[in-house]
Design an enzyme around this catalytic site. Sequence first.
Site, PDB file in Angstrom:
ATOM      1  N   ASP A 125       7.742  53.238   1.383  1.00 39.05           N
ATOM      2  CA  ASP A 125       8.316  52.294   0.523  1.00 39.05           C
ATOM      3  C   ASP A 125       9.768  52.461   0.164  1.00 39.05           C
ATOM      4  O   ASP A 125      10.217  53.486   0.248  1.00 39.05           O
ATOM      5  CB  ASP A 125       7.256  52.317  -0.897  1.00 39.05           C
ATOM      6  CG  ASP A 125       6.134  51.171  -0.635  1.00 39.05           C
ATOM      7  OD1 ASP A 125       6.009  50.472   0.194  1.00 39.05           O
ATOM      8  OD2 ASP A 125       5.193  51.733  -1.494  1.00 39.05           O
ATOM      9  N   ARG A 176       8.763  45.183   5.378  1.00 36.50           N
ATOM     10  CA  ARG A 176       8.014  44.542   4.279  1.00 36.50           C
ATOM     11  C   ARG A 176       9.694  44.160   3.639  1.00 36.50           C
ATOM     12  O   ARG A 176      10.420  44.687   3.266  1.00 36.50           O
ATOM     13  CB  ARG A 176       7.597  45.404   3.377  1.00 36.50           C
ATOM     14  CG  ARG A 176       7.074  44.618   2.136  1.00 36.50           C
ATOM     15  CD  ARG A 176       6.626  45.458   0.921  1.00 36.50           C
ATOM     16  NE  ARG A 176       5.465  46.009   1.189  1.00 36.50           N
ATOM     17  CZ  ARG A 176       4.980  47.289   0.685  1.00 36.50           C
ATOM     18  NH1 ARG A 176       5.799  47.945   0.224  1.00 36.50           N
ATOM     19  NH2 ARG A 176       3.956  47.521   1.210  1.00 36.50           N
TER      20      ARG A 176
END
Length: 303
Positions: A125, A176
């Site tokens: 992330d 992402r």
Amino acid sequence: MSALNFLISKTIMHVPGPVVSIFAKSYIAGQELSDAVRVTRDFNKQGIMTTIDLLGEFIKTKDQAKYFKERCIEILDTINKEKLDSNLSIKPTQMGLSLDEDFALENIREIVAHAASINNFVRVDMEDTPNTDKTLKLHAELKKEFGKSVGTVLQSYLRRTPSDIDNLDPKDLNIRLCKGIYNEPRELAYKDPYIVNQNFIHCLDKLFAKGAYVGIATHDEKLIFESLRLIEKYNLKREDYEFQMLLGVDEQLRKIIVDGGHRLRVYVPFGKDWLPYSKRRLKENPKIATHALRQMFGIHGHN
């Protein structure tokens, strides 16, 4: 934004934890891994994938990082054992990035190596801007070694993101793309929602042109509409991309995406460190709190 939504978005960071917990339940699977497994199994039955995330970030000691590393390996083993259609998301600061970059890289390498050995995937992330360069650097290192078993995240509210895309190695690229949620200074991040959205589509276009597999992470239907136009423009097949949404956000839109024949992955966080995550999500999407308040007090109507 309604007056109530505006008030919630401006005050949520100062609301006591027990109050936030009332509104946070729809965002969090629960405190235990078994909760994330249960939620994932339910989604899989609906043809929806998940990514499991153990909440906790910005740890203070290397022992904490080692603990989270071992738990992440446990999550991967559980996904494999339970035959779940799921992968793992991790926070770099949870692995010690703020303490020691080399230490964090070794922790994440061990997790990604384990994922690769059981044919799974780890999403590294993206957090706040002090960690952007560090995260991109460790992702580049891991991708050289593990290829398709690792990917990272880019945020369209950051001014730098289009140039970051230009600098990415196109081989085995799995990104992402999201708007971003941390409170960043104006010189680093766009503040106008229209510009953030425009940059999202610009970045998605650049990623598709680069041949990247993209997790299109948004519950904003305007962005989903524009994403579908780009999917058509690049003549992408179903397996060339996926949509991603947060747990507890716009279930109707989630169903529309799946019924439209698209792959969808839901972000399933769990753990005891739920408060900072929940406050950020409620600040971003205060409609959740508004809906909960209306249910509590028997108020009917539309947002």
